[in-house]
Design a protein around this motif. Structure first.
Motif, PDB file in Angstrom:
ATOM      1  N   GLU B 118       2.111  -0.440   5.228  1.00 34.25           N
ATOM      2  CA  GLU B 118       1.153   0.152   6.169  1.00 34.25           C
ATOM      3  C   GLU B 118       0.238   1.168   5.497  1.00 34.25           C
ATOM      4  O   GLU B 118      -0.814   1.514   6.017  1.00 34.25           O
ATOM      5  N   TYR B 119       0.680   1.678   4.346  1.00 35.30           N
ATOM      6  CA  TYR B 119      -0.094   2.730   3.672  1.00 35.30           C
ATOM      7  C   TYR B 119      -1.050   2.103   2.667  1.00 35.30           C
ATOM      8  O   TYR B 119      -0.888   2.233   1.462  1.00 35.30           O
ATOM      9  N   THR B 120      -2.008   1.383   3.187  1.00 35.30           N
ATOM     10  CA  THR B 120      -3.009   0.781   2.313  1.00 35.30           C
ATOM     11  C   THR B 120      -3.768   1.901   1.616  1.00 35.30           C
ATOM     12  O   THR B 120      -3.785   3.038   2.100  1.00 35.30           O
ATOM     13  N   PRO B 121      -4.385   1.588   0.485  1.00 30.77           N
ATOM     14  CA  PRO B 121      -5.135   2.644  -0.214  1.00 30.77           C
ATOM     15  C   PRO B 121      -6.123   3.346   0.721  1.00 30.77           C
ATOM     16  O   PRO B 121      -6.272   4.572   0.650  1.00 30.77           O
ATOM     17  N   GLU B 122      -6.764   2.586   1.606  1.00 28.15           N
ATOM     18  CA  GLU B 122      -7.769   3.185   2.482  1.00 28.15           C
ATOM     19  C   GLU B 122      -7.113   4.133   3.492  1.00 28.15           C
ATOM     20  O   GLU B 122      -7.579   5.255   3.701  1.00 28.15           O
ATOM     21  N   THR B 123      -6.025   3.667   4.128  1.00 32.91           N
ATOM     22  CA  THR B 123      -5.309   4.530   5.074  1.00 32.91           C
ATOM     23  C   THR B 123      -4.816   5.799   4.384  1.00 32.91           C
ATOM     24  O   THR B 123      -4.977   6.909   4.880  1.00 32.91           O
ATOM     25  N   THR B 124      -4.211   5.609   3.224  1.00 33.54           N
ATOM     26  CA  THR B 124      -3.671   6.754   2.481  1.00 33.54           C
ATOM     27  C   THR B 124      -4.783   7.741   2.150  1.00 33.54           C
ATOM     28  O   THR B 124      -4.624   8.958   2.289  1.00 33.54           O
ATOM     29  N   SER B 125      -5.894   7.202   1.726  1.00 31.09           N
ATOM     30  CA  SER B 125      -7.021   8.049   1.365  1.00 31.09           C
ATOM     31  C   SER B 125      -7.513   8.836   2.585  1.00 31.09           C
ATOM     32  O   SER B 125      -7.844  10.014   2.493  1.00 31.09           O
ATOM     33  N   ARG B 126      -7.524   8.168   3.740  1.00 33.04           N
ATOM     34  CA  ARG B 126      -7.989   8.829   4.957  1.00 33.04           C
ATOM     35  C   ARG B 126      -7.045   9.978   5.346  1.00 33.04           C
ATOM     36  O   ARG B 126      -7.475  11.077   5.679  1.00 33.04           O
ATOM     37  N   ILE B 127      -5.738   9.737   5.252  1.00 31.71           N
ATOM     38  CA  ILE B 127      -4.780  10.785   5.636  1.00 31.71           C
ATOM     39  C   ILE B 127      -4.780  11.938   4.635  1.00 31.71           C
ATOM     40  O   ILE B 127      -4.773  13.101   5.000  1.00 31.71           O
ATOM     41  N   THR B 128      -4.786  11.586   3.339  1.00 33.93           N
ATOM     42  CA  THR B 128      -4.573  12.618   2.324  1.00 33.93           C
ATOM     43  C   THR B 128      -5.867  13.250   1.824  1.00 33.93           C
ATOM     44  O   THR B 128      -5.852  14.338   1.250  1.00 33.93           O
ATOM     45  N   GLY B 129      -6.972  12.539   1.986  1.00 35.95           N
ATOM     46  CA  GLY B 129      -8.230  13.040   1.442  1.00 35.95           C
ATOM     47  C   GLY B 129      -8.410  12.746  -0.041  1.00 35.95           C
ATOM     48  O   GLY B 129      -9.372  13.207  -0.648  1.00 35.95           O
ATOM     49  N   VAL B 130      -7.491  11.977  -0.623  1.00 40.41           N
ATOM     50  CA  VAL B 130      -7.614  11.637  -2.050  1.00 40.41           C
ATOM     51  C   VAL B 130      -8.397  10.326  -2.178  1.00 40.41           C
ATOM     52  O   VAL B 130      -8.068   9.351  -1.514  1.00 40.41           O
ATOM     53  N   PRO B 131      -9.416  10.271  -3.032  1.00 41.22           N
ATOM     54  CA  PRO B 131     -10.202   9.041  -3.194  1.00 41.22           C
ATOM     55  C   PRO B 131      -9.338   7.841  -3.615  1.00 41.22           C
ATOM     56  O   PRO B 131      -8.387   8.004  -4.381  1.00 41.22           O
ATOM     57  N   VAL B 132      -9.689   6.665  -3.112  1.00 43.41           N
ATOM     58  CA  VAL B 132      -8.932   5.435  -3.394  1.00 43.41           C
ATOM     59  C   VAL B 132      -8.782   5.194  -4.896  1.00 43.41           C
ATOM     60  O   VAL B 132      -7.697   4.851  -5.378  1.00 43.41           O
ATOM     61  N   ASP B 133      -9.857   5.392  -5.644  1.00 44.76           N
ATOM     62  CA  ASP B 133      -9.786   5.125  -7.083  1.00 44.76           C
ATOM     63  C   ASP B 133      -8.757   6.018  -7.776  1.00 44.76           C
ATOM     64  O   ASP B 133      -8.043   5.575  -8.678  1.00 44.76           O
ATOM     65  N   ASP B 134      -8.696   7.267  -7.355  1.00 43.85           N
ATOM     66  CA  ASP B 134      -7.720   8.181  -7.956  1.00 43.85           C
ATOM     67  C   ASP B 134      -6.298   7.763  -7.611  1.00 43.85           C
ATOM     68  O   ASP B 134      -5.386   7.857  -8.433  1.00 43.85           O
ATOM     69  N   LEU B 135      -6.111   7.297  -6.375  1.00 44.97           N
ATOM     70  CA  LEU B 135      -4.787   6.821  -5.982  1.00 44.97           C
ATOM     71  C   LEU B 135      -4.363   5.674  -6.887  1.00 44.97           C
ATOM     72  O   LEU B 135      -3.242   5.633  -7.391  1.00 44.97           O
ATOM     73  N   LYS B 136      -5.286   4.742  -7.102  1.00 44.92           N
ATOM     74  CA  LYS B 136      -4.967   3.565  -7.918  1.00 44.92           C
ATOM     75  C   LYS B 136      -4.676   3.965  -9.356  1.00 44.92           C
ATOM     76  O   LYS B 136      -3.725   3.493  -9.976  1.00 44.92           O
ATOM     77  N   GLU B 137      -5.502   4.863  -9.865  1.00 45.66           N
ATOM     78  CA  GLU B 137      -5.311   5.261 -11.254  1.00 45.66           C
ATOM     79  C   GLU B 137      -3.964   5.962 -11.427  1.00 45.66           C
ATOM     80  O   GLU B 137      -3.245   5.724 -12.409  1.00 45.66           O
ATOM     81  N   ALA B 138      -3.633   6.827 -10.478  1.00 44.66           N
ATOM     82  CA  ALA B 138      -2.364   7.554 -10.573  1.00 44.66           C
ATOM     83  C   ALA B 138      -1.187   6.585 -10.495  1.00 44.66           C
ATOM     84  O   ALA B 138      -0.228   6.677 -11.279  1.00 44.66           O
ATOM     85  N   ALA B 139      -1.256   5.645  -9.549  1.00 41.74           N
ATOM     86  CA  ALA B 139      -0.170   4.683  -9.383  1.00 41.74           C
ATOM     87  C   ALA B 139       0.032   3.882 -10.662  1.00 41.74           C
ATOM     88  O   ALA B 139       1.164   3.689 -11.129  1.00 41.74           O
ATOM     89  N   ARG B 140      -1.057   3.436 -11.244  1.00 42.34           N
ATOM     90  CA  ARG B 140      -0.954   2.626 -12.467  1.00 42.34           C
ATOM     91  C   ARG B 140      -0.410   3.452 -13.618  1.00 42.34           C
ATOM     92  O   ARG B 140       0.465   3.001 -14.361  1.00 42.34           O
ATOM     93  N   LEU B 141      -0.940   4.645 -13.759  1.00 43.05           N
ATOM     94  CA  LEU B 141      -0.509   5.487 -14.866  1.00 43.05           C
ATOM     95  C   LEU B 141       0.998   5.748 -14.794  1.00 43.05           C
ATOM     96  O   LEU B 141       1.719   5.588 -15.779  1.00 43.05           O
ATOM     97  N   TYR B 142       1.456   6.137 -13.625  1.00 45.57           N
ATOM     98  CA  TYR B 142       2.891   6.447 -13.479  1.00 45.57           C
ATOM     99  C   TYR B 142       3.739   5.195 -13.704  1.00 45.57           C
ATOM    100  O   TYR B 142       4.723   5.220 -14.451  1.00 45.57           O
ATOM    101  N   ALA B 143       3.345   4.097 -13.071  1.00 47.42           N
ATOM    102  CA  ALA B 143       4.179   2.894 -13.121  1.00 47.42           C
ATOM    103  C   ALA B 143       4.193   2.257 -14.505  1.00 47.42           C
ATOM    104  O   ALA B 143       5.218   1.761 -14.965  1.00 47.42           O
TER     105      ALA B 143
END
Ligand code: SF4
Ligand code: SF4
Ligand code: SF4
Lengths: 355, 546
Positions: B118-143
């Motif tokens: 349910e926490y699509t990048p867009e939904t997550t970005s809307r709730i948290t205020g973090v840009p989608v691209d940053d979310l993706k970059e962080a997820a990739r970097l950590y994983a």
């Protein structure tokens, strides 16, 4: 990495390529004098660590000279000693010779090498600095007149604590270590970790707490663990006459490896605060008013035991509760929970880990 | 750390501090590391500076660690679960999960997978205020990093959703296999010097020493034999419950050692009322403090420099404390005082030295089974250390988790207990600064620390300052539904818009008069990080200069 083999003072030595001569010599048990070099951090500034390398015209600063196969190194030839004496004499030409009252005496690099090399004064009569003592922060003094511009404090600040609060400022005779725009450290990014003080080889940076509190060789050192945060840094308390005089930490301390923060290095003086409780107290005023009278331990503990027993028999074990402490030792926490469970008879024990 | 106890079977930091400079990626969330755990902050910076470690920082405030980060996620306060779920969802969508680890070492992944979808990048970005691209970059970097650690502290736990936050972190680590390996782990950074030890020793209402549940008959039987007495089997009251019970007259007597609940507790008005209501209060500490004022008997304890003992640090390392100076005045070490009370109540405690107490601890606490003073001299020991032959444990959960399989726990995002509204439009958050510690009981008695950080400051962003017509150095009144306080204003772009940040070190401006005492339902940790306030100027700093 490849290993190379060479000789120092006739001794065959092996070392990893890329190691400096000074470090290689040290692991072989040969101590080369140095002032500006710090573990792993070298600038080659003081030139006290010079050695003779066969085939090289000039003496080499061993802290920045990399080892190589088949080098022949001599660390104590007449030429080397002469050069070192020169370095010390030059430094002393602009240094107050007040070792008899200097706080650093007994732990000063300059004093040590002057003694070892037999340098008693200076033939160089040059211009001398007359800076006022910098007393603009609560933790340490900076005496520019004793600064030999070795740069260790700058390395400590930049490369050990990653703060970059201080650097070399101005050139030539006016050169000194300062925060940007020569502001006080209080108005800089300084975090008062004291790493600079710990790394200074002379009396230029000195903890205020130790001033007039005892000579270096009279201080008793006790190794313990910091009482502030959960990192658990090792502290070495310097003690004289029942008082802590300063706090340092060994370079090989298991957790903090020679580093401390402001609380560990300078925040311990609460121990000597005049606000400390010094005797058991029994309330005389209203609750919350804070009015008490002094009591003996026997009177106070008897009262506590009697009251706890009374409440326990009147209202049951669960009408008693206890807060233990994340500030106290393991042994104390263990005893408190044992007391609550085995003596009071309840599991009403907690501490503020949640906060 | 209730969240980790559920998922891993142990709430402690899984890695060692020294592993941090050798890992490929560090994700710091809810930890102002350089201020609250300065030397751990340095270990992180060490790896970053030497090009070994990539750092991701998730924090609403521009903390100093951000200067060292490859990526800064500035989530809105109180949206951590959404952020963590969103990151996990990206990791699943992009096939970056460690399927082998999930299959072999864990259980419950499918449910979490379903929930985080349910926490699509867009939904997550809307709730948290973090840009989608940053979310993706962080997820990739950590994983994608071969080794990775997550660091967190009170910024994660001091919420009504604190336990959820921690479980969401554990999900992320397990899904990527970043736990139970050298250089990979989940690191709750414990606050006070011996919080870890106090927990280990069973200074908790539900567990005996070594986390043996009070409800476990076998564990109780063992201790009953060792202690020669019978033991209660019903879990006791937590700190907050004790205070409530005291206010209602159910708890009549209290023994408080080395704590300042009258300052440190959220909603401290209640705590003061509770303390006042008690029939008998004993306070044992090195300073009288606020709490001591309510005492019937005050017992002077010895400071850390005046006694022998051990502390256990955040990486589970048991280290020696050594007496350096004689105890001040008539002060006595706390273990001596407690023994004195117990003995007077008919239960003799005749220890001659803390090392004898440690011998007893080793005998009844399996994870401390091999801990003896003669082994602690140089570098201490990290528990679990079960026998004299056991060298201790550098990182936890190596071949299996303490509870067997790691347990994925689906956690949904919930809004904070109190959100800003028209009347109280500003989010209020509390924390600590480098120069002080908790209620300031110790640090404010240090002259130098008090000089560097003399008074309470409330930090707000330049945008909010303009809106509220506040300037640096003004005094503002801060009011919540529960109380009001005054504090000096510091305008800084470290603060995000809409958020006021204050420390809780100063009794004259106790930030905790404003906070809510809504508790996390599991860990019973109060929500100190988010509540709603309004602010108003009460005194303007005179223009200086001319
Ligand atoms: S105290 Fe620390 S931060 Fe300040 S100048 Fe010295 S090394 Fe730098
Ligand atoms: S203050 Fe000390 S460490 Fe810094 S340059 Fe001067 S002598 Fe060297
Ligand atoms: S010196 Fe600083 S970082 Fe180290 S334990 Fe003490 S408070 Fe923590």
């Amino acid at each position: 990495m490849a290993t190379v083999s060479f000789t120092i003072d006739g001794k065959n030595v092996m070392a990893e390529e890329g190691t400096s001569l000074l470090e290689a010599a040290k692991s072989a048990g040969i101590e080369i004098p140095h002032l500006c070099y710090m573990e792993g951090l070298a600038t080659g500034a003081c030139r006290l660590c010079v050695v003779e390398v066969e085939g090289q015209k000039n003496l080499a600063a061993s802290c920045v000279f990399p080892v190589a196969n088949k080098l022949v190194v001599k660390t104590a030839t007449e030429r080397v000693i002469r050069a070192r004496k020169n370095v010390i004499e030059l430094l002393l030409s602009d240094h107050p010779l007040d070792c008899m009252t200097c706080e650093k005496s007994g732990a000063c690099g300059l004093e040590k090498y002057a003694y070892e090399l037999g340098v008693t004064g200076s033939r160089f009569a040059g211009e001398r600095h007359h800076y006022p003592l910098d007393d603009t922060n609560p933790f340490f003094f900076r005496d520019y007149n004793k600064c030999i511009l070795c740069g260790r404090c700058v390395l400590a600040c930049n490369d050990v604590q990653f703060v970059e609060a201080i650097n070399f400022a101005h050139r030539g005779f006016g050169c000194k270590i300062a925060a940007p725009y020569d502001r006080s450290l209080k108005d800089s990014t300084c975090i008062f970790c004291g790493q600079c003080v710990a790394s200074c080889p002379t009396g230029a940076l000195v903890e205020k707490s130790r001033c007039a509190a005892g000579r270096e060789w009279d201080l008793q050192k006790v190794t313990t663990t910091c009482s502030y945060c959960g990192v658990g840094c090792t502290l070495e308390l310097s003690v004289k006459d029942g008082r802590i005089v300063k706090v340092t930490t060994p370079a090989d301390a298991v957790v903090n490896k020679g580093r401390l923060c402001v609380k560990g290095r300078f925040g311990w003086d609460y121990v000597h605060s005049p606000e400390r409780l010094t005797a058991p107290l029994i309330r005389v005023g209203e609750k919350g008013e804070g009015k008490f009278r002094e009591a003996t331990w026997d009177e106070a503990l008897d009262l506590v035991a009697r009251k706890f027993s009374e409440i326990k028999s009147e209202s049951g074990s669960d009408s008693l509760a206890c807060l233990s402490s994340a500030k106290c030792t393991n042994e104390e926490n263990y005893l408190v929970q044992k007391f609550v469970r085995a003596v009071l008879g309840t599991n009403n024990v907690d501490h503020c880990a949640r906060l | 750390m209730a969240g980790l106890a559920t998922t891993f079977g142990s709430g402690a930091m899984t890695s060692s501090i020294s592993e941090l400079r050798d890992t490929d990626c560090i994700f710091v969330i809810g930890s102002n590391t350089s201020e609250n755990h300065p030397i751990i902050g340095l270990e992180v910076m060490e790896g970053v500076r030497h090009g070994k470690t990539k750092l991701i920082v998730a924090d609403p405030r521009r903390i100093r660690m951000v200067d060292f980060a490859s990526l800064w996620l500035r989530q809105k306060p109180g949206t951590d679960v959404a952020l963590l779920n969103g990151l996990l969802n990206i990791i699943i969508l992009e096939n970056l999960v460690d399927t082998e680890f999930i299959a072999g070492r864990t259980e419950g992944f499918e449910e979490v997978k379903k929930l985080v979808a349910e926490y699509t990048p867009e939904t997550t970005s809307r709730i948290t205020g973090v840009p989608v691209d940053d979310l993706k970059e962080a997820a990739r970097l950590y994983a994608k990093s071969p080794k990775a650690c997550i660091l967190f502290a009170m910024g994660i736990t001091q919420h009504t959703t604190g336990t959820d936050n921690v479980m969401a972190i554990a999900n992320l680590a397990m899904a990527t296999g970043h736990v139970g390996k050298e250089g990979s782990g989940v690191c709750p950074l414990r606050g006070q010097n011996n919080v870890q030890g106090a927990c280990d020793m069973g200074a908790l209402p539900n567990v005996l020493p070594g986390y043996q549940p009070v409800t476990d008959a076998a564990a109780r039987a063992k201790l009953e034999q060792a202690w020669g007495t019978s033991l209660p089997d019903k879990p006791g009251l937590t700190l907050m419950e004790m205070m409530a019970a005291a206010e209602h007259g159910k708890v009549r007597g209290m023994y408080i050692m080395g704590e300042e609940p009258a300052i440190n507790d959220p909603n401290s008005t209640h705590v003061r009322a509770a303390l006042k209501k008690l029939d008998f209060l004993v306070v044992q500490n090195i300073f009288l403090g606020e709490t001591g004022k309510y005492a019937d008997v005050v017992l002077p304890g010895a400071s850390f420099a005046e006694k022998d003992g051990t502390f256990t640090n955040t990486e589970r390392r048991i280290q020696r404390v050594r007496q350096a100076i004689p105890a001040l005045g008539q002060c006595k070490p706390d273990w001596v005082i407690t023994s004195g009370i117990a003995s007077r109540m008919g239960y003799p405690m005749n220890y001659r030295h803390p090392s004898e107490i440690m011998e007893e601890i080793a005998g009844v606490t399996p994870i401390y089974g091999g801990v003896h003073y003669d082994r602690l001299d140089k570098s201490g020991l990290q528990w679990p250390c079960r026998s004299r032959e056991d060298a201790g444990t550098k990182y936890l959960h190596k071949d299996s988790f303490s509870r067997g399989k790691g347990k994925f726990m689906p956690v949904a995002y919930k809004e904070a207990f109190e959100l800003p509204d028209a009347e109280y439009p500003i989010i209020f958050s509390t924390g600590r600064i480098l120069y002080h510690w908790h209620g300031g009981t110790m640090s404010r008695q240090s002259k130098g620390l008090a000089e560097i950080a003399p008074e309470a400051m409330v930090e707000i962003s330049p945008v909010d300052a303009a809106k509220l017509k506040l300037a640096d150095g003004d005094i503002a009144e801060l009011a919540s539904r529960r109380g009001k306080i005054q504090a000096k204003v510091k305008v800084t772009d470290e603060s995000p818009d809409g958020v006021a940040f204050m420390t809780f070190h100063f009794t004259e401006a106790p930030a905790n008069l404003l906070t809510v005492d809504a508790l996390d339902p599991v860990a019973k940790i109060p929500e100190l990080k988010v509540c709603a306030i309004k602010m108003e100027k009460v005194w303007a700093k005179p223009a200086s200069g001319e």
